[in-house]
Design a protein around this motif. Structure first.
Motif, short mmCIF file in Angstrom:
data_model
loop_
_atom_site.label_atom_id
_atom_site.label_comp_id
_atom_site.label_asym_id
_atom_site.label_seq_id
_atom_site.Cartn_x
_atom_site.Cartn_y
_atom_site.Cartn_z
N ALA A 181 0.88 -18.76 6.60
CA ALA A 181 1.04 -20.21 6.78
C ALA A 181 1.88 -20.80 5.64
CB ALA A 181 -0.32 -20.89 6.84
N ILE A 182 1.64 -20.37 4.43
CA ILE A 182 2.41 -20.85 3.28
C ILE A 182 3.86 -20.40 3.41
CG2 ILE A 182 2.69 -20.61 0.77
CD1 ILE A 182 -0.39 -20.44 0.63
N PHE A 183 4.07 -19.16 3.80
CA PHE A 183 5.43 -18.64 3.96
C PHE A 183 6.20 -19.45 5.02
CE2 PHE A 183 8.29 -15.81 6.34
CZ PHE A 183 9.20 -15.51 5.34
N MET A 184 5.53 -19.73 6.15
CA MET A 184 6.19 -20.48 7.23
C MET A 184 6.53 -21.90 6.75
SD MET A 184 6.38 -18.34 9.61
CE MET A 184 6.34 -18.78 11.30
N THR A 185 5.63 -22.49 5.99
CA THR A 185 5.87 -23.84 5.48
C THR A 185 7.06 -23.85 4.51
OG1 THR A 185 3.50 -24.24 5.67
CG2 THR A 185 4.76 -25.84 4.43
N LYS A 186 7.10 -22.86 3.61
CA LYS A 186 8.21 -22.75 2.66
C LYS A 186 9.52 -22.51 3.40
CE LYS A 186 6.02 -20.80 -1.48
NZ LYS A 186 5.96 -19.60 -2.33
N ARG A 187 9.49 -21.64 4.41
CA ARG A 187 10.69 -21.30 5.16
C ARG A 187 11.28 -22.50 5.89
NH1 ARG A 187 10.18 -17.76 10.34
NH2 ARG A 187 9.52 -19.82 10.99
N ASP A 188 10.38 -23.31 6.46
CA ASP A 188 10.84 -24.48 7.22
C ASP A 188 11.24 -25.63 6.30
OD1 ASP A 188 10.36 -23.05 9.49
OD2 ASP A 188 8.40 -23.95 9.88
N GLY A 189 10.96 -25.53 5.02
CA GLY A 189 11.33 -26.57 4.07
C GLY A 189 10.42 -27.79 4.14
N ILE A 190 9.24 -27.63 4.69
CA ILE A 190 8.29 -28.74 4.80
C ILE A 190 7.45 -28.78 3.53
CG2 ILE A 190 6.36 -29.65 6.14
CD1 ILE A 190 7.41 -27.98 8.51
N LYS A 191 7.11 -30.01 3.10
CA LYS A 191 6.24 -30.16 1.94
C LYS A 191 4.86 -29.63 2.32
CE LYS A 191 4.49 -33.37 -1.41
NZ LYS A 191 4.24 -34.74 -1.76
N ILE A 192 4.29 -28.82 1.44
CA ILE A 192 3.02 -28.16 1.75
C ILE A 192 1.85 -29.12 1.58
CG2 ILE A 192 2.62 -27.22 -0.54
CD1 ILE A 192 1.75 -24.63 1.01
N ASN A 193 0.93 -29.09 2.54
CA ASN A 193 -0.29 -29.88 2.49
C ASN A 193 -1.45 -28.89 2.34
OD1 ASN A 193 -2.50 -31.51 2.91
ND2 ASN A 193 -1.59 -32.64 4.62
N TYR A 194 -1.96 -28.77 1.11
CA TYR A 194 -3.00 -27.78 0.82
C TYR A 194 -4.25 -28.02 1.65
CZ TYR A 194 -0.12 -27.09 -3.36
OH TYR A 194 0.91 -26.86 -4.23
N SER A 195 -4.67 -29.27 1.77
CA SER A 195 -5.91 -29.59 2.49
C SER A 195 -5.79 -29.26 3.97
CB SER A 195 -6.24 -31.08 2.33
OG SER A 195 -6.46 -31.37 0.98
N LYS A 196 -4.65 -29.53 4.57
CA LYS A 196 -4.47 -29.26 5.99
C LYS A 196 -4.55 -27.76 6.28
CE LYS A 196 -1.28 -29.94 9.81
NZ LYS A 196 0.06 -30.38 10.19
N ILE A 197 -3.86 -26.96 5.45
CA ILE A 197 -3.91 -25.50 5.63
C ILE A 197 -5.32 -24.98 5.37
CG2 ILE A 197 -3.03 -23.30 4.73
CD1 ILE A 197 -0.38 -24.71 4.20
#
Length: 146
Positions: A8-24
């Motif tokens: 999930a973190i990798f996909m978020t980084k790849r898409d360039g989206i700001k990561i939301n720790y609580s949501k993940i």
């Protein structure tokens, strides 16, 4: 290390989206701090756990126990008493019993050594209550155990 959270973190980084720790964390049922530590982890350094060092009460006494059991044929209780008297062993009798039980297979293999001889060299006799032997030299019958 949870692969689902890492993906999930990798996909978020790849898409360039700001990561939301609580949501993940809510999605994958873990703590947000776990997600953050995975995100901030340097991926070039492999994650390694510390090795556990397990000490046994029989450490250093294995050879003595093997010698007493395999060579001398001593039972586990005798080995336990010997170690308790001579080496101030503070473990339990059950520990010695488990250790000697693991050696029984090795002892059994030594006891059942099979060998073959040429025909006519050896014979097998089943002892009964009455046995009659025939002497080839004098051709007379001799009875044993009348």
């Amino acid at each position: 290390m949870r692969k689902d959270v890492c993906e999930a973190i990798f996909m978020t980084k790849r898409d360039g989206i700001k990561i939301n720790y609580s949501k993940i964390a809510r999605t994958y049922g873990c703590d947000p701090r776990t997600v953050k530590s995975y995100y901030e982890r340097d991926e070039t350094i492999p994650l390694k756990r510390k090795e556990r060092i397990i000490t046994k009460v029989t450490d250093g006494l294995e050879e003595i126990i093997k010698d007493k059991f395999l060579i001398d044929g001593a039972p586990a209780i005798a080995i336990y008493n010997f170690l308790k008297d001579r080496y101030k062993y503070n473990g339990s009798y059950s520990t010695i019993k488990r250790f000697t039980h693991s050696l029984k297979e090795e002892k059994t293999k030594e006891a059942t050594v099979r060998f073959e001889t040429s025909p006519g060299i050896q014979c097998q006799i089943d002892w009964k209550e009455s046995l009659t032997l025939l002497n080839n030299v004098s051709d007379s019958f001799q009875s044993i155990w009348h």
